[in-house]
Write an enzyme that holds these catalytic residues in place. Sequence first.
Site: not given
Length: 362
Positions: A256, A260, A269
Amino acid sequence: MPRTTVAEFTVESLGILAPDGEVDEELVPDLSEETLRGMYRTMRRARRLDERAIALQRRGELGTYAPGIGQEAAQVASATALADGDWVVPAFREQAALLTRGTPMHAILAYAMGLEEGAAVGPDDRTLPPSIPVGSQALHAVGIGWAYAMRNEDPVALAYFGDGATSTGDVMEAFNSAGAYGAQTVFLCQNNQYAISTPRSKQSRAETLAQKAIGAGIRGIQVDGNDALAVYEATREALDHARDGDPVLVEALTYRRSMHTTSDDPRKYRQEDEEVDWDRRDPILRLESYLRERGILTDDDVAALEAELETEVADAIERAKGMAADVDPADMFEHAYGEMPPWLERQLTAFSGAQGGAVDGE
Protein backbone atom coordinates in the site's frame (compact mmCIF):
# COMPACT_ATOMS: atom_id res chain seq x y z
CA MET A 1 4.12 -45.59 19.25
CA PRO A 2 6.96 -44.06 17.20
CA ARG A 3 6.96 -40.47 16.08
CA THR A 4 5.92 -40.31 12.44
CA THR A 5 5.17 -37.59 9.90
CA VAL A 6 1.47 -37.81 9.08
CA ALA A 7 1.30 -34.90 6.65
CA GLU A 8 3.59 -32.52 4.77
CA PHE A 9 2.73 -29.35 2.90
CA THR A 10 4.34 -26.84 0.59
CA VAL A 11 3.31 -23.37 -0.56
CA GLU A 12 3.93 -22.46 -4.19
CA SER A 13 4.91 -18.96 -5.28
CA LEU A 14 4.22 -17.57 -8.77
CA GLY A 15 5.91 -14.69 -10.60
CA ILE A 16 5.99 -14.12 -14.36
CA LEU A 17 7.01 -10.49 -15.00
CA ALA A 18 9.93 -9.50 -12.77
CA PRO A 19 10.56 -5.91 -11.60
CA ASP A 20 13.60 -5.73 -13.91
CA GLY A 21 11.42 -6.62 -16.93
CA GLU A 22 12.53 -10.24 -17.26
CA VAL A 23 9.64 -12.45 -18.37
CA ASP A 24 9.12 -16.18 -18.01
CA GLU A 25 7.68 -16.72 -21.47
CA GLU A 26 6.52 -20.26 -20.65
CA LEU A 27 4.22 -18.93 -17.94
CA VAL A 28 2.79 -15.88 -19.75
CA PRO A 29 -1.02 -16.24 -19.81
CA ASP A 30 -2.85 -16.35 -23.13
CA LEU A 31 -4.28 -12.83 -23.15
CA SER A 32 -5.20 -10.78 -26.20
CA GLU A 33 -3.62 -7.37 -26.82
CA GLU A 34 -7.06 -5.84 -26.22
CA THR A 35 -7.30 -7.45 -22.78
CA LEU A 36 -3.77 -6.38 -21.84
CA ARG A 37 -4.47 -2.80 -22.91
CA GLY A 38 -7.74 -2.92 -20.98
CA MET A 39 -5.97 -4.04 -17.81
CA TYR A 40 -3.41 -1.25 -18.15
CA ARG A 41 -6.11 1.33 -18.80
CA THR A 42 -8.15 0.29 -15.76
CA MET A 43 -5.08 0.31 -13.53
CA ARG A 44 -4.37 3.87 -14.64
CA ARG A 45 -8.03 4.84 -14.12
CA ALA A 46 -7.96 3.51 -10.57
CA ARG A 47 -4.70 5.33 -9.78
CA ARG A 48 -6.04 8.66 -11.06
CA LEU A 49 -9.34 8.20 -9.24
CA ASP A 50 -7.50 7.59 -5.96
CA GLU A 51 -5.25 10.62 -6.43
CA ARG A 52 -8.19 12.92 -7.10
CA ALA A 53 -10.24 11.41 -4.27
CA ILE A 54 -7.47 12.14 -1.77
CA ALA A 55 -7.39 15.76 -2.96
CA LEU A 56 -11.18 16.03 -2.64
CA GLN A 57 -11.06 14.65 0.90
CA ARG A 58 -8.38 17.16 1.86
CA ARG A 59 -10.71 19.95 0.67
CA GLY A 60 -13.55 18.58 2.73
CA GLU A 61 -15.56 17.46 -0.29
CA LEU A 62 -15.31 13.73 0.45
CA GLY A 63 -15.55 11.55 3.54
CA THR A 64 -12.89 9.15 4.75
CA TYR A 65 -11.33 7.39 1.77
CA ALA A 66 -9.14 4.27 1.51
CA PRO A 67 -6.79 4.57 -1.49
CA GLY A 68 -5.54 1.44 -3.24
CA ILE A 69 -2.46 3.06 -4.78
CA GLY A 70 0.10 0.33 -5.44
CA GLN A 71 -2.42 -2.50 -5.40
CA GLU A 72 -3.85 -2.00 -8.89
CA ALA A 73 -2.40 -5.19 -10.38
CA ALA A 74 -3.69 -7.37 -7.54
CA GLN A 75 -7.22 -6.06 -8.09
CA VAL A 76 -7.51 -5.43 -11.81
CA ALA A 77 -5.77 -8.61 -12.96
CA SER A 78 -7.75 -10.82 -10.58
CA ALA A 79 -11.08 -9.22 -11.54
CA THR A 80 -10.18 -9.60 -15.23
CA ALA A 81 -9.94 -13.37 -14.73
CA LEU A 82 -13.59 -13.57 -13.60
CA ALA A 83 -16.42 -14.77 -15.82
CA ASP A 84 -19.46 -12.53 -16.27
CA GLY A 85 -21.56 -14.59 -13.86
CA ASP A 86 -18.99 -14.62 -11.06
CA TRP A 87 -19.33 -12.45 -7.97
CA VAL A 88 -17.04 -9.83 -6.48
CA VAL A 89 -17.25 -9.48 -2.69
CA PRO A 90 -15.13 -6.43 -1.84
CA ALA A 91 -13.83 -4.67 1.23
CA PHE A 92 -13.40 -0.89 1.31
CA ARG A 93 -10.24 -0.48 -0.83
CA GLU A 94 -11.35 -2.23 -3.99
CA GLN A 95 -11.93 0.71 -6.32
CA ALA A 96 -9.73 -0.91 -9.01
CA ALA A 97 -11.65 -4.20 -8.87
CA LEU A 98 -14.98 -2.36 -8.99
CA LEU A 99 -13.92 -0.34 -12.03
CA THR A 100 -12.85 -3.57 -13.73
CA ARG A 101 -16.31 -5.01 -13.13
CA GLY A 102 -18.03 -1.97 -14.59
CA THR A 103 -18.95 0.06 -11.52
CA PRO A 104 -19.19 3.70 -12.68
CA MET A 105 -16.53 6.03 -11.30
CA HIS A 106 -19.12 8.55 -10.13
CA ALA A 107 -20.82 5.85 -8.02
CA ILE A 108 -17.57 5.14 -6.16
CA LEU A 109 -17.18 8.84 -5.42
CA ALA A 110 -20.83 9.20 -4.40
CA TYR A 111 -20.39 6.38 -1.88
CA ALA A 112 -17.35 8.17 -0.45
CA MET A 113 -19.50 11.30 -0.16
CA GLY A 114 -21.84 9.36 2.12
CA LEU A 115 -24.53 8.54 -0.42
CA GLU A 116 -25.91 5.02 -0.13
CA GLU A 117 -26.90 5.28 -3.78
CA GLY A 118 -23.21 4.93 -4.58
CA ALA A 119 -23.25 1.33 -3.34
CA ALA A 120 -26.57 0.35 -4.91
CA VAL A 121 -26.62 -3.14 -6.42
CA GLY A 122 -28.75 -3.65 -9.51
CA PRO A 123 -30.68 -6.86 -10.20
CA ASP A 124 -28.09 -7.98 -12.77
CA ASP A 125 -25.01 -6.88 -10.80
CA ARG A 126 -22.59 -9.46 -9.47
CA THR A 127 -20.78 -7.09 -7.11
CA LEU A 128 -21.71 -6.64 -3.46
CA PRO A 129 -21.40 -3.25 -1.69
CA PRO A 130 -18.10 -2.54 0.10
CA SER A 131 -17.77 -4.21 3.49
CA ILE A 132 -16.39 -1.98 6.25
CA PRO A 133 -16.02 -4.51 9.17
CA VAL A 134 -12.66 -6.15 8.53
CA GLY A 135 -13.01 -9.67 7.14
CA SER A 136 -16.77 -10.08 7.45
CA GLN A 137 -17.21 -10.20 3.68
CA ALA A 138 -15.26 -13.46 3.41
CA LEU A 139 -18.20 -15.26 5.01
CA HIS A 140 -20.59 -13.63 2.56
CA ALA A 141 -18.49 -14.98 -0.30
CA VAL A 142 -18.62 -18.48 1.17
CA GLY A 143 -22.40 -18.27 1.37
CA ILE A 144 -22.62 -17.31 -2.29
CA GLY A 145 -20.11 -19.95 -3.35
CA TRP A 146 -21.82 -22.64 -1.31
CA ALA A 147 -25.19 -21.79 -2.84
CA TYR A 148 -23.82 -22.29 -6.34
CA ALA A 149 -22.20 -25.55 -5.29
CA MET A 150 -25.57 -26.84 -4.03
CA ARG A 151 -27.24 -25.78 -7.30
CA ASN A 152 -24.44 -27.40 -9.33
CA GLU A 153 -23.97 -24.13 -11.22
CA ASP A 154 -20.70 -22.55 -12.42
CA PRO A 155 -20.39 -19.09 -10.79
CA VAL A 156 -17.68 -18.43 -8.21
CA ALA A 157 -17.48 -15.74 -5.52
CA LEU A 158 -14.18 -13.85 -5.26
CA ALA A 159 -13.62 -12.23 -1.86
CA TYR A 160 -11.08 -9.43 -1.42
CA PHE A 161 -9.42 -8.59 1.90
CA GLY A 162 -6.09 -7.48 3.30
CA ASP A 163 -3.40 -9.17 5.35
CA GLY A 164 -4.86 -7.85 8.60
CA ALA A 165 -8.14 -9.61 7.89
CA THR A 166 -6.42 -13.00 8.04
CA SER A 167 -5.98 -12.37 11.78
CA THR A 168 -9.75 -12.19 12.28
CA GLY A 169 -12.07 -15.00 13.26
CA ASP A 170 -14.44 -14.30 10.38
CA VAL A 171 -11.81 -15.00 7.75
CA MET A 172 -10.52 -18.16 9.44
CA GLU A 173 -14.12 -19.39 9.77
CA ALA A 174 -14.66 -18.58 6.10
CA PHE A 175 -11.64 -20.70 5.10
CA ASN A 176 -12.89 -23.60 7.19
CA SER A 177 -16.50 -23.35 6.01
CA ALA A 178 -15.47 -23.10 2.37
CA GLY A 179 -13.39 -26.25 2.69
CA ALA A 180 -15.98 -28.18 4.65
CA TYR A 181 -18.84 -27.40 2.25
CA GLY A 182 -16.94 -27.22 -1.04
CA ALA A 183 -17.98 -23.61 -1.56
CA GLN A 184 -17.12 -22.23 -4.99
CA THR A 185 -15.07 -19.43 -3.49
CA VAL A 186 -11.69 -17.81 -4.11
CA PHE A 187 -10.11 -15.71 -1.36
CA LEU A 188 -7.85 -12.95 -2.66
CA CYS A 189 -5.68 -11.65 0.17
CA GLN A 190 -3.86 -8.45 -0.73
CA ASN A 191 -0.88 -8.64 1.57
CA ASN A 192 0.02 -4.95 1.41
CA GLN A 193 2.40 -5.31 4.39
CA TYR A 194 0.40 -3.28 6.92
CA ALA A 195 -2.81 -3.72 8.89
CA ILE A 196 -3.34 0.03 9.32
CA SER A 197 -0.02 0.69 11.13
CA THR A 198 0.84 -2.86 12.23
CA PRO A 199 3.52 -4.41 10.00
CA ARG A 200 3.06 -7.87 8.57
CA SER A 201 5.94 -9.17 10.73
CA LYS A 202 3.94 -8.42 13.89
CA GLN A 203 0.66 -9.87 12.68
CA SER A 204 1.68 -13.50 12.40
CA ARG A 205 4.68 -15.79 12.81
CA ALA A 206 3.52 -17.73 9.76
CA GLU A 207 6.10 -17.62 7.00
CA THR A 208 3.36 -16.97 4.46
CA LEU A 209 -0.30 -16.05 4.73
CA ALA A 210 -1.14 -18.50 1.96
CA GLN A 211 -0.33 -21.35 4.33
CA LYS A 212 -3.31 -20.39 6.48
CA ALA A 213 -5.34 -22.26 3.86
CA ILE A 214 -3.68 -25.52 4.87
CA GLY A 215 -5.39 -25.67 8.24
CA ALA A 216 -8.76 -25.49 6.47
CA GLY A 217 -7.83 -28.19 3.99
CA ILE A 218 -7.97 -25.86 0.99
CA ARG A 219 -5.41 -24.76 -1.57
CA GLY A 220 -3.11 -21.82 -0.92
CA ILE A 221 -0.73 -20.05 -3.28
CA GLN A 222 1.43 -16.94 -3.02
CA VAL A 223 1.81 -14.66 -6.04
CA ASP A 224 3.71 -11.46 -6.83
CA GLY A 225 0.85 -9.03 -6.38
CA ASN A 226 2.57 -6.28 -8.40
CA ASP A 227 2.88 -8.60 -11.40
CA ALA A 228 -0.38 -8.32 -13.33
CA LEU A 229 0.40 -11.36 -15.48
CA ALA A 230 1.07 -13.59 -12.46
CA VAL A 231 -2.00 -12.37 -10.58
CA TYR A 232 -4.19 -13.07 -13.60
CA GLU A 233 -2.80 -16.57 -14.05
CA ALA A 234 -2.98 -17.47 -10.35
CA THR A 235 -6.57 -16.23 -10.12
CA ARG A 236 -7.60 -18.00 -13.33
CA GLU A 237 -6.27 -21.28 -12.00
CA ALA A 238 -7.91 -20.67 -8.61
CA LEU A 239 -11.28 -19.98 -10.26
CA ASP A 240 -11.04 -23.23 -12.22
CA HIS A 241 -10.44 -25.16 -9.00
CA ALA A 242 -13.24 -23.32 -7.21
CA ARG A 243 -15.75 -24.18 -9.94
CA ASP A 244 -14.99 -27.82 -9.14
CA GLY A 245 -15.72 -27.23 -5.45
CA ASP A 246 -12.09 -26.70 -4.37
CA PRO A 247 -11.77 -23.25 -2.72
CA VAL A 248 -8.43 -21.44 -3.01
CA LEU A 249 -6.62 -18.76 -1.00
CA VAL A 250 -4.41 -16.53 -3.16
CA GLU A 251 -1.96 -14.36 -1.23
CA ALA A 252 -0.93 -11.43 -3.44
CA LEU A 253 2.29 -9.86 -2.15
CA THR A 254 1.97 -6.13 -2.75
CA TYR A 255 2.38 -2.78 -0.99
CA ARG A 256 0.00 0.00 0.00
CA ARG A 257 1.97 2.98 -1.28
CA SER A 258 -0.42 5.50 0.20
CA MET A 259 -2.18 5.79 3.55
CA HIS A 260 -4.53 3.22 5.11
CA THR A 261 -7.26 5.83 4.93
CA THR A 262 -7.22 9.61 4.67
CA SER A 263 -7.37 9.74 8.49
CA ASP A 264 -3.98 8.02 8.69
CA ASP A 265 -0.37 9.27 8.34
CA PRO A 266 1.96 6.42 7.22
CA ARG A 267 5.05 8.57 7.85
CA LYS A 268 4.60 7.80 11.53
CA TYR A 269 5.18 4.07 11.13
CA ARG A 270 7.02 3.50 7.82
CA GLN A 271 10.58 4.23 6.71
CA GLU A 272 11.28 6.21 3.55
CA ASP A 273 13.78 3.69 2.18
CA GLU A 274 11.11 0.99 2.37
CA GLU A 275 8.70 3.14 0.39
CA VAL A 276 11.35 3.95 -2.23
CA ASP A 277 12.11 0.24 -2.61
CA TRP A 278 8.46 -0.55 -3.32
CA ASP A 279 8.13 2.46 -5.62
CA ARG A 280 10.59 0.68 -7.92
CA ARG A 281 8.17 -2.25 -8.10
CA ASP A 282 5.20 -0.13 -9.16
CA PRO A 283 2.69 -2.47 -10.85
CA ILE A 284 1.53 0.04 -13.46
CA LEU A 285 5.02 0.93 -14.64
CA ARG A 286 5.92 -2.75 -14.78
CA LEU A 287 3.00 -3.64 -17.05
CA GLU A 288 3.51 -0.47 -19.11
CA SER A 289 7.13 -1.45 -19.78
CA TYR A 290 6.02 -4.95 -20.82
CA LEU A 291 3.43 -3.55 -23.25
CA ARG A 292 5.83 -1.00 -24.72
CA GLU A 293 8.50 -3.61 -25.38
CA ARG A 294 5.97 -5.66 -27.34
CA GLY A 295 4.64 -2.74 -29.36
CA ILE A 296 1.23 -2.94 -27.70
CA LEU A 297 1.54 0.54 -26.18
CA THR A 298 3.15 3.73 -27.55
CA ASP A 299 3.92 7.21 -26.24
CA ASP A 300 0.91 8.52 -28.16
CA ASP A 301 -1.34 5.89 -26.54
CA VAL A 302 -0.18 6.88 -23.06
CA ALA A 303 -0.63 10.60 -23.75
CA ALA A 304 -4.12 10.03 -25.15
CA LEU A 305 -5.07 7.93 -22.15
CA GLU A 306 -3.87 10.59 -19.71
CA ALA A 307 -6.05 13.20 -21.42
CA GLU A 308 -9.02 10.82 -21.50
CA LEU A 309 -8.67 10.07 -17.79
CA GLU A 310 -8.58 13.74 -16.83
CA THR A 311 -11.90 14.24 -18.59
CA GLU A 312 -13.42 11.06 -17.19
CA VAL A 313 -12.47 11.81 -13.58
CA ALA A 314 -13.60 15.45 -13.84
CA ASP A 315 -16.98 14.35 -15.23
CA ALA A 316 -17.35 11.72 -12.49
CA ILE A 317 -16.64 14.28 -9.78
CA GLU A 318 -19.21 16.69 -11.15
CA ARG A 319 -21.81 13.93 -11.44
CA ALA A 320 -21.20 12.75 -7.86
CA LYS A 321 -21.41 16.33 -6.58
CA GLY A 322 -24.70 16.69 -8.43
CA MET A 323 -26.06 13.61 -6.67
CA ALA A 324 -24.94 14.99 -3.29
CA ALA A 325 -26.56 18.37 -3.98
CA ASP A 326 -29.95 16.68 -4.40
CA VAL A 327 -29.83 15.01 -0.98
CA ASP A 328 -31.30 16.39 2.24
CA PRO A 329 -28.67 15.58 4.95
CA ALA A 330 -31.50 15.17 7.48
CA ASP A 331 -32.47 11.96 5.65
CA MET A 332 -29.72 10.14 7.54
CA PHE A 333 -31.90 10.29 10.66
CA GLU A 334 -34.91 8.71 8.98
CA HIS A 335 -33.90 5.13 8.26
CA ALA A 336 -31.92 3.87 11.27
CA TYR A 337 -35.02 2.83 13.26
CA GLY A 338 -38.58 1.86 12.36
CA GLU A 339 -39.76 4.32 15.03
CA MET A 340 -37.37 7.17 15.85
CA PRO A 341 -36.31 7.12 19.55
CA PRO A 342 -36.52 10.38 21.55
CA TRP A 343 -32.74 10.91 21.73
CA LEU A 344 -32.50 10.70 17.95
CA GLU A 345 -35.42 13.11 17.59
CA ARG A 346 -33.48 15.59 19.74
CA GLN A 347 -30.43 15.18 17.52
CA LEU A 348 -32.56 15.74 14.43
CA THR A 349 -33.99 18.91 15.94
CA ALA A 350 -30.53 20.20 16.83
CA PHE A 351 -29.23 19.31 13.38
CA SER A 352 -32.14 21.08 11.72
CA GLY A 353 -31.39 24.13 13.86
CA ALA A 354 -27.77 24.11 12.73
CA GLN A 355 -29.03 23.94 9.16
CA GLY A 356 -31.17 27.05 9.68
CA GLY A 357 -34.25 25.68 11.46
CA ALA A 358 -35.30 25.94 15.13
CA VAL A 359 -32.96 24.72 17.88
CA ASP A 360 -34.41 23.07 20.96
CA GLY A 361 -31.36 23.64 23.12
CA GLU A 362 -30.20 19.98 23.17
